[in-house]
Design a protein around this motif. Structure first.
Motif, PDB file in Angstrom:
ATOM      1  N   UNK A  73       0.845  -1.170   0.000  1.00 22.98           N
ATOM      2  CA  UNK A  73       0.000   0.000   0.000  1.00 22.98           C
ATOM      3  C   UNK A  73       0.893   1.237   0.000  1.00 22.98           C
ATOM      4  N   UNK A  74       0.567   2.136  -0.894  1.00 21.18           N
ATOM      5  CA  UNK A  74       1.272   3.414  -0.939  1.00 21.18           C
ATOM      6  C   UNK A  74       0.233   4.523  -0.888  1.00 21.18           C
ATOM      7  N   UNK A  75       0.429   5.469  -0.007  1.00 20.19           N
ATOM      8  CA  UNK A  75      -0.486   6.599   0.087  1.00 20.19           C
ATOM      9  C   UNK A  75       0.193   7.853  -0.445  1.00 20.19           C
ATOM     10  N   UNK A  76      -0.401   8.447  -1.459  1.00 15.40           N
ATOM     11  CA  UNK A  76       0.041   9.725  -2.009  1.00 15.40           C
ATOM     12  C   UNK A  76      -1.140  10.697  -2.030  1.00 15.40           C
ATOM     13  N   UNK A  77      -1.788  10.914  -0.901  1.00 17.24           N
ATOM     14  CA  UNK A  77      -2.987  11.755  -0.922  1.00 17.24           C
ATOM     15  C   UNK A  77      -2.712  13.189  -1.358  1.00 17.24           C
ATOM     16  N   UNK A  78      -1.485  13.668  -1.165  1.00 14.83           N
ATOM     17  CA  UNK A  78      -1.147  15.019  -1.609  1.00 14.83           C
ATOM     18  C   UNK A  78      -1.223  15.125  -3.121  1.00 14.83           C
TER      19      UNK A  78
END
Length: 196
Positions: free
Chosen positions: A1-6
């Protein structure tokens, strides 16, 4: 899982779909990266909703500010990849090893429920009242997923490294067994067919 919400998205890593290649190519851009243990790396959409979405919201990224993205694989090909992966020498002697087990026999175990590999429909199911997984790409279109991610990040589309690839095998599958697997994974076949 990778989070790049920006950058407007979070990537849910599905098993045996090239997710490790995508992670290797894009991990330096992630705000959050879960690689171990495997259950955290491959968290489902429901787990993401329950565990990580509140964390991201706490830090200024409400769920409606980013999309969820994942990759799915044609179910029979996916089961075949699991069979090959479990046949590798490192798995010899473990309860999940398929060394010396034909693909036909493994497929029959999957259909009978003796071996549970999961389901794309279950993986992508979100909590009630939460947004659905917005972007589902097919494994055979991994390059399109990479291009979309690169576009969101504003970087060049990377060459995807070949990592965590199951050993090759020429073992085929009988038409009847293929039909049984397709029936067993009917909802997952439909999800794959509807994917980008």
């Amino acid at each position: 899982m990778m989070a790049m919400p920006q950058d407007g998205f979070c990537f849910l890593a599905t098993t045996k779909t090239g997710s490790t290649s995508l992670e290797a190519a894009f991990q330096r851009h992630a705000q959050l990266l879960a690689r171990r243990p495997p259950r955290m790396k491959h968290m489902t959409a429901r787990t993401f909703d329950a565990v990580l979405a509140p964390v991201l919201e706490h830090y200024g990224h409400p769920r409606d500010s980013y999309e969820l993205l994942c990759v799915v694989r044609e179910p029979v090909d996916w089961v075949h990849s699991w069979w090959r992966y479990r046949a590798r020498p490192e798995a010899a002697g473990t309860p999940n090893s398929t060394a010396g087990v034909s693909f036909e026999a493994f497929a029959e175990r999957v259909v009978s429920g003796e071996v549970h590999l999961g389901s794309w429909v279950e993986f992508t199911r979100t909590l009630p009242g939460r947004p659905a997984v917005e972007r589902i790409y097919r494994y055979e279109n991994l390059d399109r997923a990479a291009a979309w991610m690169a576009g969101r990040l504003g970087v060049a589309v990377p060459q995807l490294p070949r990592v965590n690839v199951s050993p090759r095998s020429g073992s085929g599958i009988a038409t009847t067994t293929r039909a049984l697997l397709e029936q067993h994974f009917a909802d997952d076949v439909a999800l794959h067919d509807a994917a980008r």
